[in-house]
Write an enzyme that holds these catalytic residues in place. Structure first.
Site, short mmCIF file in Angstrom:
data_model
loop_
_atom_site.label_atom_id
_atom_site.label_comp_id
_atom_site.label_asym_id
_atom_site.label_seq_id
_atom_site.Cartn_x
_atom_site.Cartn_y
_atom_site.Cartn_z
CB THR A 33 -1.02 0.00 1.16
OG1 THR A 33 -1.94 1.06 0.95
CG2 THR A 33 -0.37 0.13 2.52
CB CYS A 65 -3.98 6.36 5.35
SG CYS A 65 -5.05 7.45 4.38
CG HIS A 101 -4.51 2.51 2.60
ND1 HIS A 101 -3.43 2.85 1.83
CD2 HIS A 101 -5.02 3.68 3.07
CE1 HIS A 101 -3.29 4.17 1.84
NE2 HIS A 101 -4.24 4.70 2.58
#
Length: 149
Positions: free
Chosen positions: A12, A18, A35
């Site tokens: 990711t 995030c 994610h």
């Protein structure tokens, strides 16, 4: 969210505020990478539950258990949660990264999954690579050496 078993690299990118969550069952070499963008899903039935720490974590756990994973064997590693932007004053409300970190920690505790390692906070975005053949995660950040967690 992606799952892989026995072999494969899950990746990711652009983990700013995030968080990337790696779950791993070493007995069956099943790994998942999620994610998440926000700490809580405030609208039930939302079409994108995977982008929230609470509903995304529960869904990844459910899908891993359907493939034979056992919570008692699972471990976790996380990366991300940076403070990417200054929001008026020093209000913690504007620090989504910190709120994401706290929410993920709460989910891990709720489901009894130990957190082995983390690389969270700061102000730099990360790329997270997760090798399901051995459970190792690699973090790449601009201007820093690669870190294995």
């Amino acid at each position: 969210m992606k799952l892989a078993q026995r072999e494969g690299m899950l990746v990711t990118y652009a983990l700013g505020s995030c968080i990337g969550i790696c779950l791993y069952d070493p007995a069956i070499k099943l790994g998942g990478l999620l994610h998440i963008m926000l700490p809580l899903n405030m609208e039930a039935g939302r079409k994108t539950p995977l982008k929230y720490a609470d509903t995304g974590f529960a869904e990844m756990l459910r899908q891993m258990e359907l493939k034979g994973a056992k919570r008692a064997r699972m471990t976790a590693k996380i990366a991300g949660g940076a403070k990417m932007f200054e929001v008026g004053g020093n209000s913690s409300l504007g620090n989504i990264g910190q709120r994401n970190i706290e929410s993920v920690h709460m989910q891990l505790k709720k489901y009894g999954i130990p957190l082995l390692k983390e690389d969270v906070g700061g102000s730099i975005a990360r790329t997270l690579l997760f090798d399901v053949s051995n459970g190792l995660a690699c973090i790449r950040s601009y201007g820093k050496p690669e870190q294995i967690i």
